[in-house]
Design a protein around this motif. Structure first.
Motif, PDB file in Angstrom:
ATOM      1  N   PRO A 148       8.072 106.711   2.874  1.00  0.00           N
ATOM      2  CA  PRO A 148       9.306 107.465   3.092  1.00  0.00           C
ATOM      3  C   PRO A 148       9.127 108.513   4.177  1.00  0.00           C
ATOM      4  O   PRO A 148       8.063 109.114   4.320  1.00  0.00           O
ATOM      5  CB  PRO A 148       9.569 108.096   1.722  1.00  0.00           C
ATOM      6  N   ILE A 149      10.176 108.720   4.946  1.00  0.00           N
ATOM      7  CA  ILE A 149      10.155 109.683   6.044  1.00  0.00           C
ATOM      8  C   ILE A 149      10.740 110.984   5.543  1.00  0.00           C
ATOM      9  O   ILE A 149      11.862 111.027   5.023  1.00  0.00           O
ATOM     10  CB  ILE A 149      10.944 109.158   7.260  1.00  0.00           C
ATOM     11  N   THR A 150      10.007 112.087   5.676  1.00  0.00           N
ATOM     12  CA  THR A 150      10.443 113.412   5.233  1.00  0.00           C
ATOM     13  C   THR A 150      10.736 114.261   6.459  1.00  0.00           C
ATOM     14  O   THR A 150       9.854 114.427   7.321  1.00  0.00           O
ATOM     15  CB  THR A 150       9.367 114.074   4.372  1.00  0.00           C
ATOM     16  N   PRO A 151      11.954 114.771   6.607  1.00  0.00           N
ATOM     17  CA  PRO A 151      12.242 115.611   7.786  1.00  0.00           C
ATOM     18  C   PRO A 151      11.513 116.940   7.702  1.00  0.00           C
ATOM     19  O   PRO A 151      11.226 117.456   6.627  1.00  0.00           O
ATOM     20  CB  PRO A 151      13.761 115.781   7.721  1.00  0.00           C
ATOM     21  N   SER A 152      11.239 117.517   8.846  1.00  0.00           N
ATOM     22  CA  SER A 152      10.545 118.802   8.921  1.00  0.00           C
ATOM     23  C   SER A 152      11.507 119.937   8.592  1.00  0.00           C
ATOM     24  O   SER A 152      12.725 119.758   8.490  1.00  0.00           O
ATOM     25  CB  SER A 152       9.936 118.994  10.304  1.00  0.00           C
ATOM     26  N   SER A 153      10.947 121.109   8.424  1.00  0.00           N
ATOM     27  CA  SER A 153      11.770 122.281   8.107  1.00  0.00           C
ATOM     28  C   SER A 153      12.696 122.646   9.262  1.00  0.00           C
ATOM     29  O   SER A 153      13.824 123.116   9.056  1.00  0.00           O
ATOM     30  CB  SER A 153      10.858 123.465   7.765  1.00  0.00           C
ATOM     31  N   ARG A 154      12.231 122.415  10.509  1.00  0.00           N
ATOM     32  CA  ARG A 154      13.063 122.718  11.672  1.00  0.00           C
ATOM     33  C   ARG A 154      14.275 121.800  11.722  1.00  0.00           C
ATOM     34  O   ARG A 154      15.402 122.246  12.025  1.00  0.00           O
ATOM     35  CB  ARG A 154      12.229 122.558  12.942  1.00  0.00           C
ATOM     36  N   ILE A 155      14.082 120.537  11.411  1.00  0.00           N
ATOM     37  CA  ILE A 155      15.205 119.591  11.413  1.00  0.00           C
ATOM     38  C   ILE A 155      16.201 119.942  10.313  1.00  0.00           C
ATOM     39  O   ILE A 155      17.414 119.871  10.492  1.00  0.00           O
ATOM     40  CB  ILE A 155      14.682 118.159  11.259  1.00  0.00           C
ATOM     41  N   ARG A 156      15.687 120.352   9.160  1.00  0.00           N
ATOM     42  CA  ARG A 156      16.597 120.763   8.086  1.00  0.00           C
ATOM     43  C   ARG A 156      17.367 122.018   8.464  1.00  0.00           C
ATOM     44  O   ARG A 156      18.549 122.168   8.147  1.00  0.00           O
ATOM     45  CB  ARG A 156      15.794 120.995   6.811  1.00  0.00           C
ATOM     46  N   GLN A 157      16.701 122.934   9.169  1.00  0.00           N
ATOM     47  CA  GLN A 157      17.388 124.142   9.604  1.00  0.00           C
ATOM     48  C   GLN A 157      18.494 123.828  10.608  1.00  0.00           C
ATOM     49  O   GLN A 157      19.588 124.389  10.559  1.00  0.00           O
ATOM     50  CB  GLN A 157      16.379 125.117  10.225  1.00  0.00           C
ATOM     51  N   LEU A 158      18.201 122.892  11.528  1.00  0.00           N
ATOM     52  CA  LEU A 158      19.223 122.503  12.501  1.00  0.00           C
ATOM     53  C   LEU A 158      20.333 121.689  11.872  1.00  0.00           C
ATOM     54  O   LEU A 158      21.466 121.690  12.352  1.00  0.00           O
ATOM     55  CB  LEU A 158      18.575 121.713  13.646  1.00  0.00           C
TER      56      LEU A 158
END
Length: 239
Positions: A148-158
């Protein structure tokens, strides 16, 4: 060659004998008009010959009467030349030309019993467009991504929506209740004076647009105005 006096002594030609001719000279009497409204033209024998309709050929008339016509004796005894015989031969096909394959061609036993390989079956499948919502196609289960691919914290913030500012106020409605103190408010003399438009005399009444008031003469610029009035340092030439 006649002299000038002999040339002037000759009588002028009588222009009245040409009634259809237009002249720019003043005439004592108007010429008599002819009864004919148009000018009569005389046709030459050549024009009459060209005006006649073209007669059809005698051979065409006979061919129209019957589909069969008589062949002359010279045509019956004519012998074609070698050039005419060569032109009468049909054109041969080019070298290497092959006739078209029939629609229902007989297939060999090897072709009927042939089995396609896995690569040929894969190439025979239609191409599927890649979608952005899924990582892989539904049919391609063998190539499915197991990790599974987990998005980074920066992507979640954006990806999070932008929050509304704390001091943001919603649009005011078109109709809203007016408070009582606003309805009962009375404007002061200063407000009434400022609400009046500025009166100014016209130019023909003695108005001077270049006259400077006493308040403008005694005004002092603030440090901020002096700073803004200075030119930019990059535009100043070095002294």
């Amino acid at each position: 060659m006649p002299t000038r006096i002999e040339q002037l002594s000759r009588a002028k030609p009588n222009l009245l004998k040409f009634p259809d001719r237009r002249s720019v000279y003043w005439l004592d009497e108007l010429p008599t008009r002819s009864k004919n409204t148009t000018t009569a033209f005389e046709l030459t024998p050549r024009l009459e010959q060209l005006a006649q309709s073209k007669e059809s050929s005698h051979f065409i008339e006979e061919s129209r009467r019957s589909p069969e016509w008589m062949v002359s004796a010279a045509a019956l005894k004519a012998c074609p030349s070698e050039r005419v015989c060569s032109l009468a031969l049909p054109r041969m096909p080019a070298d290497g030309w092959q006739p078209e394959r029939p629609l229902l061609a007989t297939l060999s036993v090897a072709v009927k019993n042939a089995k396609p390989s896995s690569r040929i079956c894969q190439l025979a499948q239609p191409k599927r467009a890649k979608t952005l919502l899924t990582y892989c196609s539904v049919d391609s289960s063998a190539h499915a991504i197991s990790v599974p691919i987990t998005p980074s914290s920066r992507i979640r913030q954006l990806a999070s929506p932008k929050q509304v500012h704390a001091q943001h106020s919603l649009a005011r409605p078109v109709s809203w209740p007016v408070p009582d103190h606003v309805l009962k408010a009375v404007a002061s003399e200063r407000l009434q004076k400022m609400a009046r438009p500025k009166t100014r005399q016209a130019l023909f009444e003695g108005y001077d647009p270049y006259q400077v008031t006493h308040a403008a003469r005694a005004a002092t610029a603030s440090p901020r105005l002096l700073e803004l009035s200075l030119p930019l340092p990059r535009k100043c030439k070095g002294q």
